[in-house]
Scaffold this motif. Structure first.
Motif, short mmCIF file in Angstrom:
data_model
loop_
_atom_site.label_atom_id
_atom_site.label_comp_id
_atom_site.label_asym_id
_atom_site.label_seq_id
_atom_site.Cartn_x
_atom_site.Cartn_y
_atom_site.Cartn_z
N ILE A 96 8.00 -12.66 -4.23
CA ILE A 96 6.86 -12.70 -5.13
C ILE A 96 6.25 -11.52 -6.01
N ALA A 97 5.59 -11.78 -6.93
CA ALA A 97 5.05 -10.60 -7.92
C ALA A 97 4.03 -9.78 -6.89
N GLY A 98 3.50 -10.09 -6.19
CA GLY A 98 2.50 -9.31 -5.55
C GLY A 98 1.30 -8.72 -6.21
N GLU A 99 0.23 -8.21 -5.74
CA GLU A 99 -0.79 -7.41 -6.35
C GLU A 99 -0.61 -6.39 -6.73
N SER A 100 -1.19 -5.99 -8.00
CA SER A 100 -0.98 -4.37 -8.61
C SER A 100 -1.79 -3.41 -8.61
N GLN A 101 -3.36 -4.03 -8.05
CA GLN A 101 -4.57 -3.23 -8.03
C GLN A 101 -4.43 -2.33 -6.92
N ASP A 102 -4.31 -0.98 -7.22
CA ASP A 102 -4.20 -0.11 -5.86
C ASP A 102 -3.02 -0.50 -5.04
N GLU A 115 -1.34 7.59 1.44
CA GLU A 115 -2.03 8.45 0.43
C GLU A 115 -0.96 8.79 -0.65
N GLU A 116 0.12 8.28 -0.51
CA GLU A 116 1.26 8.58 -1.44
C GLU A 116 1.16 8.17 -2.95
N ASP A 117 1.77 8.66 -4.06
CA ASP A 117 1.59 8.40 -5.19
C ASP A 117 2.36 7.04 -5.37
N LEU A 118 1.75 5.92 -5.93
CA LEU A 118 2.23 4.67 -6.01
C LEU A 118 2.77 4.51 -7.64
N THR A 119 3.20 5.41 -8.34
CA THR A 119 3.81 5.40 -9.66
C THR A 119 5.26 4.69 -9.58
N PRO A 120 5.48 3.58 -10.21
CA PRO A 120 6.80 3.27 -10.03
C PRO A 120 8.05 4.11 -10.39
N GLU A 121 7.82 4.83 -11.17
CA GLU A 121 8.63 5.92 -11.75
C GLU A 121 9.09 6.88 -10.45
N LEU A 122 8.30 7.04 -9.60
CA LEU A 122 8.44 8.09 -8.50
C LEU A 122 9.84 7.48 -7.59
N ARG A 137 0.83 -1.33 -0.03
CA ARG A 137 0.07 0.03 0.04
C ARG A 137 0.87 1.18 0.11
N GLN A 138 2.24 1.11 0.01
CA GLN A 138 3.15 2.12 0.13
C GLN A 138 4.32 1.71 -0.89
#
Length: 335
Positions: free
Chosen positions: A117-123, A268-275, A93-94
Motif C-alpha cells: 500500500i502507499a502508506g502515510e507520508s506525514q513524518d 531520529e534518522e533522516d527520512l528523505t527518500p533520496e538518502l 517511522r524509519q
C-alpha cells in the motif's frame, strides 16, 4: 432483513460461549461477499471489529487469501518469482532499507516481487517515494510486473492495481478507528506463487499466526519476523526471532544483534527518500543501514536454502553487498 453475510457475523459475534472462528471455506465465502460489495456496511464494520478484538485464526486468514487470489488473474505462463515480499506497514517511522535488500538479491539473480500500500507520508518514509528516487517504476498490471521481473529481477506493484477491492478495506481504518484483517492477510497473499514468502510483522504474536496460515495455504518456504515498523527489515541493534517454514514443519531461529549499543537512533534518522538512493549508488556511508540490509538479505537467503546456516547466509549476503559496493563510481552513478 437477514442477508447472506449476516450468517458470518452471527458465527463470529454470538458471544464468548457460542461464537467461533470461521472455517477456511467459510472465511473464503465471507471475504468473497465483502469483495463483491454484498456485505452491509454496518455488518461489515461489526465483523471486522470482532476479528480485530479477538484476533484472527490461521484458517480464517487462509480463507481470506483464497478469496482474494481467486480474483487475481494470473496467466498460466507466468514465471513465479523466488521471493514474495509484502509491504503493508502504513506508517514507516524509519527508512525502508529493506528495499535495498530486495534489490541486492534481485541484482544477483534472485527474482523478487514486492507489493503493498502507499502508506502515510506525514513524518513517515513510505517506500514509493524511495522507489521513485531509485528510478523504479511500479508495475500497473501483473503482465508489467512479469516484464520487470524478467528484465531487472525486481517488480513492485501497488495493491490498488493488484486487488483494488482488497485495497479499499485499508481505507476503513479512519472509520473503524483501528486496522482491519486486511492488514494481516495481505501479507500472506503471495499472488504469483513465489518460492519464499518474506513477511514482516508488527507484534510478536503474529509471527506464529502467519507461519501457520502460510502452511495451511500450502507454502513450503517462509520467513516471518518482527521487523522495523512491521516490515521485513532487521534492526541490527536487536536480536530477532525468525519463524521459518521449511517443507511442512515450522521452526524458530534466534538471529543475534549485529551492532552493540545504540549509537544510531532509528527514530531520529533522516527520512528523505533520496538518502536510500544515495546509499545504493555508493555516495554515502551508513554502517547501521548497511548492517540492516545485509542481515535482512541473509534471512531471505537462508529461507530459500534451508540447508545453509545463519553464518553461511550472512557471509553470502555480505559478499553480495561488497560486490555491489565495489563497482567503480562511474558505474554506480548509472545504476
Amino acid at each position: 432483513m437477514a442477508t447472506a453475510f449476516s450468517e458470518f457475523t452471527k458465527i463470529v459475534g454470538r458471544g464468548p460461549s457460542l461464537s467461533r472462528a470461521l472455517t477456511r471455506s467459510e472465511a473464503a465465502e465471507a471475504m468473497t461477499l465483502i469483495l463483491d460489495g454484498q456485505a452491509d456496511p454496518l455488518a461489515l464494520g461489526g465483523f471486522l471489529l470482532v476479528l480485530r478484538q479477538r484476533g484472527e485464526a490461521a484458517e480464517e486468514l487462509a480463507g481470506f487469501v483464497d478469496a482474494v487470489r481467486a480474483r487475481i488473474q494470473v496467466s498460466s505462463d507466468t514465471i513465479a518469482p523466488d521471493i514474495d515480499w509484502p509491504s503493508y506497514a502504513d506508517k514507516h517511522r524509519q527508512q525502508p532499507w529493506f528495499v535495498l535488500a530486495a534489490l541486492l538479491l534481485a541484482k544477483f539473480g534472485i527474482r523478487v516481487f514486492m507489493h503493498g500500500i502507499a502508506g502515510e507520508s506525514q513524518d513517515c518514509a513510505p517506500i514509493r517515494p524511495v522507489l521513485d528516487a531509485l528510478g523504479i517504476v511500479a508495475a500497473g498490471s501483473l503482465s508489467e510486473a512479469q516484464a520487470h521481473l524478467q528484465t531487472s529481477g525486481f517488480a513492485y506493484m501497488g495493491l490498488e492495481d493488484l486487488s483494488p477491492e482488497t485495497e479499499a478495506l485499508f481505507h476503513l481504518k479512519p472509520i473503524l478507528g483501528v486496522r482491519s484483517v486486511a492488514n494481516t492477510f495481505a501479507r500472506d497473499l503471495n499472488p504469483l506463487d513465489a518460492t519464499l514468502s518474506m513477511v514482516g510483522v508488527v507484534h510478536t504474536p503474529y509471527r506464529p499466526l502467519h507461519i501457520e496460515a502460510l502452511r495451511v495455504l500450502g507454502q513450503t518456504k517462509a520467513a516471518v519476523f518482527k521487523g522495523i515498523g512491521g516490515e521485513a527489515q532487521r534492526n541490527p541493534y536487536k536480536a530477532s526471532t525468525v519463524a521459518i517454514l521449511s517443507g511442512s514443519t515450522p521452526d524458530e531461529e534466534e538471529w543475534p544483534a549485529l551492532i552493540d549499543g545504540a549509537a544510531f537512533l532509528w527514530r531520529e534518522e533522516d527520512l528523505t527518500p533520496e538518502l536510500v538512493a544515495k546509499l545504493w549508488r555508493g555516495e554515502i556511508d551508513h554502517p547501521a543501514a548497511e548492517a540492516s540490509i545485509i542481515a535482512t538479505a541473509a534471512i531471505a537467503l537462508k529461507g530459500l536454502d534451508g540447508a545453509c546456516t545463519q553464518e553461511e547466509a550472512m557471509v553470502s549476503a555480505r559478499a553480495l553487498w561488497r560486490r555491489h559496493c565495489d563497482r567503480p563510481m562511474q558505474e554506480r552513478a548509472l545504476a
